[in-house]
Write a protein that holds these residues in place. Structure first.
Motif, PDB file in Angstrom:
ATOM      1  N   GLN A 188     -44.465  89.587  28.512  1.00 43.95           N
ATOM      2  CA  GLN A 188     -44.086  88.605  27.272  1.00 43.95           C
ATOM      3  C   GLN A 188     -42.544  88.841  27.054  1.00 43.95           C
ATOM      4  O   GLN A 188     -42.022  89.533  27.697  1.00 43.95           O
ATOM      5  CB  GLN A 188     -44.925  89.011  25.889  1.00 43.95           C
ATOM      6  CG  GLN A 188     -46.258  88.985  26.060  1.00 43.95           C
ATOM      7  CD  GLN A 188     -46.992  89.109  24.759  1.00 43.95           C
ATOM      8  OE1 GLN A 188     -46.411  89.085  23.678  1.00 43.95           O
ATOM      9  NE2 GLN A 188     -48.319  89.242  24.755  1.00 43.95           N
ATOM     10  N   LYS A 196     -46.899  83.662  19.872  1.00 41.30           N
ATOM     11  CA  LYS A 196     -47.630  84.923  19.939  1.00 41.30           C
ATOM     12  C   LYS A 196     -49.082  84.967  18.937  1.00 41.30           C
ATOM     13  O   LYS A 196     -48.848  84.472  17.854  1.00 41.30           O
ATOM     14  CB  LYS A 196     -47.051  86.018  19.817  1.00 41.30           C
ATOM     15  CG  LYS A 196     -45.798  86.039  20.797  1.00 41.30           C
ATOM     16  CD  LYS A 196     -44.645  87.253  20.524  1.00 41.30           C
ATOM     17  CE  LYS A 196     -44.005  87.443  21.463  1.00 41.30           C
ATOM     18  NZ  LYS A 196     -42.657  88.571  21.216  1.00 41.30           N
ATOM     19  N   TYR A 241     -52.298  86.960  23.296  1.00 40.84           N
ATOM     20  CA  TYR A 241     -51.700  85.775  24.166  1.00 40.84           C
ATOM     21  C   TYR A 241     -50.323  85.513  23.724  1.00 40.84           C
ATOM     22  O   TYR A 241     -50.022  85.473  22.531  1.00 40.84           O
ATOM     23  CB  TYR A 241     -52.747  84.284  23.876  1.00 40.84           C
ATOM     24  CG  TYR A 241     -51.934  83.347  24.452  1.00 40.84           C
ATOM     25  CD1 TYR A 241     -52.054  82.934  25.712  1.00 40.84           C
ATOM     26  CD2 TYR A 241     -51.643  82.104  23.479  1.00 40.84           C
ATOM     27  CE1 TYR A 241     -51.445  81.765  26.266  1.00 40.84           C
ATOM     28  CE2 TYR A 241     -51.213  81.061  23.988  1.00 40.84           C
ATOM     29  CZ  TYR A 241     -50.855  80.755  25.266  1.00 40.84           C
ATOM     30  OH  TYR A 241     -50.537  79.615  25.875  1.00 40.84           O
ATOM     31  N   TYR A 261     -47.217  82.207  24.673  1.00 43.79           N
ATOM     32  CA  TYR A 261     -46.924  81.235  25.296  1.00 43.79           C
ATOM     33  C   TYR A 261     -45.282  80.940  25.137  1.00 43.79           C
ATOM     34  O   TYR A 261     -44.736  81.086  24.024  1.00 43.79           O
ATOM     35  CB  TYR A 261     -47.419  79.877  24.817  1.00 43.79           C
ATOM     36  CG  TYR A 261     -46.864  78.531  25.290  1.00 43.79           C
ATOM     37  CD1 TYR A 261     -47.012  77.986  26.413  1.00 43.79           C
ATOM     38  CD2 TYR A 261     -45.996  77.733  24.222  1.00 43.79           C
ATOM     39  CE1 TYR A 261     -46.420  76.995  27.012  1.00 43.79           C
ATOM     40  CE2 TYR A 261     -45.564  76.557  24.886  1.00 43.79           C
ATOM     41  CZ  TYR A 261     -45.524  76.239  26.001  1.00 43.79           C
ATOM     42  OH  TYR A 261     -44.982  75.123  26.394  1.00 43.79           O
ATOM     43  N   HIS A 276     -47.596  81.362  30.391  1.00 44.13           N
ATOM     44  CA  HIS A 276     -48.795  81.924  29.712  1.00 44.13           C
ATOM     45  C   HIS A 276     -49.223  83.337  29.921  1.00 44.13           C
ATOM     46  O   HIS A 276     -49.483  83.701  31.079  1.00 44.13           O
ATOM     47  CB  HIS A 276     -49.966  80.881  29.760  1.00 44.13           C
ATOM     48  CG  HIS A 276     -49.764  79.498  29.631  1.00 44.13           C
ATOM     49  ND1 HIS A 276     -50.141  78.891  28.505  1.00 44.13           N
ATOM     50  CD2 HIS A 276     -49.299  78.482  30.413  1.00 44.13           C
ATOM     51  CE1 HIS A 276     -49.637  77.332  28.405  1.00 44.13           C
ATOM     52  NE2 HIS A 276     -49.141  77.290  29.794  1.00 44.13           N
ATOM     53  N   PHE A 290     -51.571  86.688  28.847  1.00 44.65           N
ATOM     54  CA  PHE A 290     -52.912  87.253  28.364  1.00 44.65           C
ATOM     55  C   PHE A 290     -52.851  88.625  28.437  1.00 44.65           C
ATOM     56  O   PHE A 290     -52.598  89.126  29.523  1.00 44.65           O
ATOM     57  CB  PHE A 290     -54.099  86.637  28.857  1.00 44.65           C
ATOM     58  CG  PHE A 290     -53.972  85.087  29.092  1.00 44.65           C
ATOM     59  CD1 PHE A 290     -54.682  84.215  28.054  1.00 44.65           C
ATOM     60  CD2 PHE A 290     -53.296  84.431  30.114  1.00 44.65           C
ATOM     61  CE1 PHE A 290     -54.711  82.830  28.129  1.00 44.65           C
ATOM     62  CE2 PHE A 290     -53.331  82.967  30.069  1.00 44.65           C
ATOM     63  CZ  PHE A 290     -54.002  82.290  28.863  1.00 44.65           C
TER      64      PHE A 290
END
Length: 373
Positions: free
Chosen positions: A147, A234, A252, A254, A284, A286
């Motif tokens: 992230q 988020k 998750y 994006y 993306h 996860f």
């Protein structure tokens, strides 16, 4: 009661009231030092080093509060350091980790200064650090492995945090300079700016957070990197069934128009070539993880997956990438102030993250001690 005893009792009450109303000043900090072994797969490079801030950034700080009527005025000044060398965390900036003043009351909290993003794992404003088992620590084990903005700090920031209502809390912040500079110029359009909003709910055995981050790139930013607005959203949750020893995590992220794959791939981010359109990396991410607590030990595990594309790639160049990160670890609390840790993570990338010069396809093993004071 005799006059002397009555006078002594009244004096004690008066003194205790004065002490309670007096301003408070606290010095605090963290020292985190460990040994880290890294094997870089694509280059066949092995290193063993002593380093600082593996689980928690080593730091020292001063904070204080004063009650003024129904409100409280406070400040936090926090300086990062390298506990293995004694060096300052950021050259030319003493309180680089946090520097803020705030006012809080029944209506919430308003503050100003250098602080972390709400949906990051940094500073006292973090509302995100406890949504994964590694608490945003280590090179790749925490969420920074897939992230962006997990270790985010911004200067020149105004923020608001609501009071908690039935477990629900929300807030927003706005930085006048973002991360491309720490200084304002004479025109707002010339500076970059950063905005962050979040909402969080804490229940008896569960918690949930959602947030949006945006970097508005200023006209003075002349780099070849993406200069369109950089977005990140988020969503994460944590659940401890029946308030038992197991906590489960999932989430998750994006992002769009970013100039880095993740917060922990800085050795490879600068190698990406863009076409000058202003567009950047879109991805993306996860994750799922868990923590099992038994006695003084916490056993940790997490799997992360990132898939993305360079939307600003030069025609004909590779534009896809993926990254897989698996992590195992243990935290052992010798006391409330001292914790030992052992963590191993495996990170593998494809596409843009799998070349002859890639440095973030790696196995990282870390052991060390964290002490709070």
């Amino acid at each position: 009661m005799k006059p002397m005893k009555l006078a002594a009792a009244l004096a004690a009450v008066a003194l205790s009231g004065a002490a309670a109303a007096a301003p408070s000043i606290t010095m605090y900090g963290v020292v985190d030092t460990g040994l880290q072994y890294t094997h870089v797969s694509n280059r066949g490079v092995d290193t063993l080093e002593m380093n600082s801030g593996n689980y928690a950034g080593s730091r020292w700080g001063v904070k204080g509060e004063e009650k003024i009527g129904p409100s409280t005025v406070g400040f936090i000044l926090e300086s990062g350091l390298a506990s293995d060398t004694g060096e300052q965390g950021k050259s030319g900036s003493l309180f680089n980790r946090e520097s803020q003043v705030y006012v809080t009351g029944s209506w919430g909290t308003i503050g100003a200064g250098r602080v972390g993003a709400f949906t990051s794992g940094s500073s006292s404003l973090s509302r995100y650090w406890d949504f994964e088992p590694f608490e945003t620590g280590y090179y790749d084990a925490g969420l920074q492995g897939t992230q962006v903005n997990v270790w985010r700090l911004n200067s020149n920031t105004l923020y608001y945090v609501s009071p908690k209502m039935n477990g629900f809390e929300f807030g927003g912040q706005y930085s006048f300079t973002g991360y491309t500079s720490d200084k304002e110029t004479n025109g707002m359009a010339r500076d970059s700016h950063f905005g962050n909003i979040y909402a969080r709910w804490d229940g008896k055995n569960a918690r949930v957070i959602a947030g949006v981050e945006a970097d508005f790139i200023g006209h003075d930013y002349r780099d070849t990197d993406p200069n369109k607005t950089r977005w990140s959203a988020k969503l994460a949750g944590a659940w401890s069934p029946n308030a038992g020893p197991v906590t489960l995590f999932a989430g998750y992220n994006y992002y769009k128009n970013q100039d880095r794959f993740t917060d922990s791939t800085w050795d490879d981010d600068y190698k990406v070539v863009y076409d000058g359109s202003g567009r950047g990396l879109e991805g993306h991410a996860f994750f799922v993880g868990g923590r099992y607590s038994v006695g003084a030990a916490n056993f940790l595990a997490q799997f992360q997956f990132l898939t993305g594309k360079n939307k600003g790639a030069v025609k004909g160049d590779e534009d896809d990438y993926k990254r897989y990160v698996g992590s195992l670890g243990v935290h052992y609390y010798f006391s409330k102030r001292t914790m030992g840790y052992g963590v191993v993570s495996y990170a593998k990338g494809t596409g843009l993250l799998d070349t002859d010069t890639t440095e973030t396809n790696r196995v990282v093993t870390t052991v060390g001690v964290t002490h709070w004071f």
